[in-house]
Write an enzyme that holds these catalytic residues in place. Sequence first.
Site, mmCIF file in Angstrom:
data_model
loop_
_atom_site.group_PDB
_atom_site.id
_atom_site.type_symbol
_atom_site.label_atom_id
_atom_site.label_comp_id
_atom_site.label_asym_id
_atom_site.label_seq_id
_atom_site.Cartn_x
_atom_site.Cartn_y
_atom_site.Cartn_z
ATOM 1 N N ARG A 3 0.843 -1.218 0.000
ATOM 2 C CA ARG A 3 0.000 0.000 0.000
ATOM 3 C C ARG A 3 0.874 1.264 0.000
ATOM 4 N NH1 ARG A 3 -2.122 -3.576 -0.936
ATOM 5 N NH2 ARG A 3 -3.991 -4.556 -0.128
ATOM 6 N N SER A 61 -10.544 -0.469 4.000
ATOM 7 C CA SER A 61 -9.681 -0.638 5.182
ATOM 8 C C SER A 61 -9.154 0.725 5.623
ATOM 9 C CB SER A 61 -8.481 -1.524 4.850
ATOM 10 O OG SER A 61 -8.919 -2.755 4.360
ATOM 11 N N GLU A 118 -4.417 3.846 6.411
ATOM 12 C CA GLU A 118 -4.298 3.651 4.960
ATOM 13 C C GLU A 118 -5.013 4.798 4.229
ATOM 14 O OE1 GLU A 118 -5.173 -0.378 3.453
ATOM 15 O OE2 GLU A 118 -6.120 0.567 1.728
HETATM 16 C C1 LIG Z 1 -15.418 -0.480 -0.080
HETATM 17 C C2 LIG Z 1 -13.972 -0.209 -0.398
HETATM 18 C C3 LIG Z 1 -13.104 -1.268 -0.605
HETATM 19 C C4 LIG Z 1 -11.755 -1.039 -0.914
HETATM 20 N N1 LIG Z 1 -10.951 -2.104 -1.125
HETATM 21 C C5 LIG Z 1 -9.643 -1.916 -1.433
HETATM 22 C C6 LIG Z 1 -8.787 -3.041 -1.677
HETATM 23 O O1 LIG Z 1 -9.202 -4.209 -1.670
HETATM 24 N N2 LIG Z 1 -7.473 -2.792 -1.949
HETATM 25 C C7 LIG Z 1 -6.973 -1.519 -2.003
HETATM 26 O O2 LIG Z 1 -5.771 -1.371 -2.260
HETATM 27 N N3 LIG Z 1 -7.770 -0.446 -1.782
HETATM 28 C C8 LIG Z 1 -9.083 -0.612 -1.499
HETATM 29 N N4 LIG Z 1 -9.900 0.474 -1.261
HETATM 30 C C9 LIG Z 1 -9.308 1.842 -1.297
HETATM 31 C C10 LIG Z 1 -9.486 2.560 -2.659
HETATM 32 O O3 LIG Z 1 -10.436 1.911 -3.454
HETATM 33 C C11 LIG Z 1 -8.165 2.624 -3.437
HETATM 34 O O4 LIG Z 1 -7.169 3.236 -2.662
HETATM 35 C C12 LIG Z 1 -8.303 3.385 -4.750
HETATM 36 O O5 LIG Z 1 -7.139 3.258 -5.527
HETATM 37 C C13 LIG Z 1 -8.605 4.876 -4.537
HETATM 38 O O6 LIG Z 1 -8.923 5.415 -5.800
HETATM 39 P P1 LIG Z 1 -9.673 6.807 -5.928
HETATM 40 O O7 LIG Z 1 -9.677 7.156 -7.386
HETATM 41 O O8 LIG Z 1 -10.989 6.745 -5.265
HETATM 42 O O9 LIG Z 1 -8.681 7.764 -5.158
HETATM 43 P P2 LIG Z 1 -9.028 9.041 -4.289
HETATM 44 O O10 LIG Z 1 -9.672 8.603 -3.020
HETATM 45 O O11 LIG Z 1 -9.752 10.040 -5.093
HETATM 46 O O12 LIG Z 1 -7.564 9.596 -3.976
HETATM 47 C C14 LIG Z 1 -6.680 8.861 -3.151
HETATM 48 C C15 LIG Z 1 -5.339 9.596 -3.095
HETATM 49 O O13 LIG Z 1 -4.721 9.567 -4.378
HETATM 50 C C16 LIG Z 1 -4.528 10.886 -4.893
HETATM 51 N N5 LIG Z 1 -4.829 10.827 -6.327
HETATM 52 C C17 LIG Z 1 -5.964 10.372 -6.902
HETATM 53 N N6 LIG Z 1 -5.849 10.394 -8.242
HETATM 54 C C18 LIG Z 1 -4.620 10.895 -8.528
HETATM 55 C C19 LIG Z 1 -3.907 11.186 -9.733
HETATM 56 N N7 LIG Z 1 -4.426 10.953 -10.928
HETATM 57 N N8 LIG Z 1 -2.660 11.708 -9.633
HETATM 58 C C20 LIG Z 1 -2.114 11.960 -8.429
HETATM 59 N N9 LIG Z 1 -2.734 11.711 -7.252
HETATM 60 C C21 LIG Z 1 -3.967 11.190 -7.305
HETATM 61 C C22 LIG Z 1 -5.464 11.782 -4.110
HETATM 62 O O14 LIG Z 1 -4.980 13.113 -4.073
HETATM 63 C C23 LIG Z 1 -5.476 11.086 -2.756
HETATM 64 O O15 LIG Z 1 -4.354 11.467 -2.011
HETATM 65 C C24 LIG Z 1 -11.262 0.285 -0.987
HETATM 66 C C25 LIG Z 1 -12.150 1.356 -0.782
HETATM 67 C C26 LIG Z 1 -13.484 1.125 -0.506
HETATM 68 C C27 LIG Z 1 -14.420 2.275 -0.336
#
Ligand SMILES: Cc1cc2nc3c(=O)[nH]c(=O)nc-3n(C[C@H](O)[C@H](O)[C@H](O)COP(=O)(O)OP(=O)(O)OC[C@H]3O[C@@H](n4cnc5c(N)ncnc54)[C@H](O)[C@@H]3O)c2cc1C
Length: 336
Positions: free
Chosen positions: A162, A236, A332
Amino acid sequence: MQIHENFPLKPYNSFCIDVKARFFNMFPSVEDLEENLMIYAEYPVFILGGGSNILFTRDYEGCVLKNEIKGMELQHEDEEHVYVKVGAGENWHQFVLHCIGRDWAGVENLSLIPGNVGAAPIQNIGAYGVELDDVFWSLEAFHVYERRVHTFTRTDCEFGYRDSIFKNRYKDEFVILSVTFQLRKKPIFHTSYGAITEEIEKMGEKELSIKSVSHAVINIRRSKLPDPDVIPNAGSFFKNPEVPNEKYEELKAKFPDIVAYPLAKGTVKLAAGWMIEQCGWKGHRKGDAGCHDKQALVLVNYGNARGEEILELSDKILRSVNKKFGITLEREVNIV
Ligand SMILES: Cc1cc2nc3c(=O)[nH]c(=O)nc-3n(C[C@H](O)[C@H](O)[C@H](O)COP(=O)(O)OP(=O)(O)OC[C@H]3O[C@@H](n4cnc5c(N)ncnc54)[C@H](O)[C@@H]3O)c2cc1C
């Protein structure tokens, strides 16, 4: 260009926290990103993907820019692999379905992870024995100060559990524009983690396939994790801590039921959810901030919780786990 002021962020974060951004805009191209960075040069800027790994604790006194760069393009192929370039604003699960539909293997275990492709390298998303690192080829990212595009290889990204260089040395310096994946024409299945094999048998599938693994992962995830559309959450909340073998043996002597997974290099990964449960937090609720009753690793918003309340709950959990086990959990979820 349309400018949104005092923009409500509730629909844009999976915790459904009711905060506002002083300015908000979307960028469908690198040119739009550049223009926005120029317009808002005197304000802090926050790059938003799908909002599924964020806890907003207050209104954002700067500009929130949502990445909307789209596109999925087969770049080239060799005997064993295809190389696919994907826009950072594409939904992750839609990309997984795109691969499954074309028999491209490698991301099936990562089915149904919320969020967008551009955020996936930031924390090296992982699930069911596979991480982004396993299928990553390269990425393009825009440097916000130098105003130019850089290419990062797998080694450059320094992926860890992560973790990547974008969470550390280059935090908030780069905006990821696209990610190129190396996917296999012939699958190598990873079914030993979790209950994937049992789930495939339960589904009555005779043959192991990319599709059946994906379906099994989806079924398991749906049965275990709260759906953010029903109970807002960010998955998580804490990482599973890695400790040296000696520390694990010490804990095991005191807590014989401790849940842990051995890793290479003489370390062990401890199940943070188990430790949180042992401290009595599972199912705890104060106001609308809670610890999920089936999965203690997931903090939830039952309605109108403020980000600060969820953060406060996470602080209490951190302190009690530290007191009982002598382990400091790491969050996380990104706190904003
Ligand atoms: C129900 C649920 C289950 C999940 N299960 C998992 C799992 O099994 N495994 C796992 O690893 N994660 C899991 N996650 C966490 C999440 O899905 C991941 O971390 C995912 O990659 C976040 O993507 P996002 O586009 O929503 O990012 P955001 O929440 O929008 O952003 C997260 C971070 O990344 C930065 N960011 C976003 N896009 C960019 C970009 N293009 N360039 C630079 N920085 C950027 C943001 O500024 C922020 O700091 C889960 C979340 C939920 C709600």
